[in-house]
Design a protein around this motif. Structure first.
Motif, short mmCIF file in Angstrom:
data_model
loop_
_atom_site.label_atom_id
_atom_site.label_comp_id
_atom_site.label_asym_id
_atom_site.label_seq_id
_atom_site.Cartn_x
_atom_site.Cartn_y
_atom_site.Cartn_z
N ASP A 31 -16.36 -11.63 18.86
CA ASP A 31 -16.40 -11.22 17.11
C ASP A 31 -16.57 -11.47 16.06
N PHE A 32 -15.19 -12.68 16.55
CA PHE A 32 -14.08 -13.17 15.22
C PHE A 32 -15.17 -14.31 14.13
N CYS A 48 -12.31 -14.74 3.44
CA CYS A 48 -13.18 -13.98 3.06
C CYS A 48 -13.67 -13.31 4.42
N ASP A 49 -14.06 -14.14 5.20
CA ASP A 49 -14.61 -13.84 6.40
C ASP A 49 -14.04 -13.42 7.03
N VAL A 50 -12.43 -13.77 7.68
CA VAL A 50 -11.49 -13.13 8.00
C VAL A 50 -11.54 -11.75 7.37
N GLY A 57 -14.19 -2.72 10.77
CA GLY A 57 -13.61 -2.62 11.63
C GLY A 57 -13.14 -2.98 12.78
N VAL A 58 -12.45 -3.95 13.13
CA VAL A 58 -11.44 -4.44 14.67
C VAL A 58 -10.87 -3.09 15.07
N THR A 59 -11.02 -3.03 16.26
CA THR A 59 -10.93 -2.22 17.29
C THR A 59 -9.99 -2.28 18.06
#
Length: 63
Positions: A31-32, A48-50, A57-59
């Motif tokens: 998902d990165f 900007c992508d990161v 929402g990185v879980t």
């Protein structure tokens, strides 16, 4: 931070307050964001992508 700024795994690590090794592991997650540029032994991501990835929402930052 401009939209055209490119980050290394070191930059990502600094932004997240994690080790470079952990940032490398995160960058391999499916998902990165994809790197904007790749050269031998080196990848660069659009800041900007990161940031968008973080906002969405990185879980699990522990990988």
């Amino acid at each position: 931070m401009g939209d055209k700024q490119l980050w290394t795994t070191g930059d990502i690590a600094q932004r997240l307050g994690i080790s470079v090794q952990r940032a490398r592991l995160l960058s391999r997650r499916p998902d990165f964001p994809d790197p904007a540029q790749e050269i031998p032994h080196f990848s660069l991501w659009r800041a900007c992508d990161v940031e968008l990835w973080l906002v969405n929402g990185v879980t699990d930052r522990e990988t």
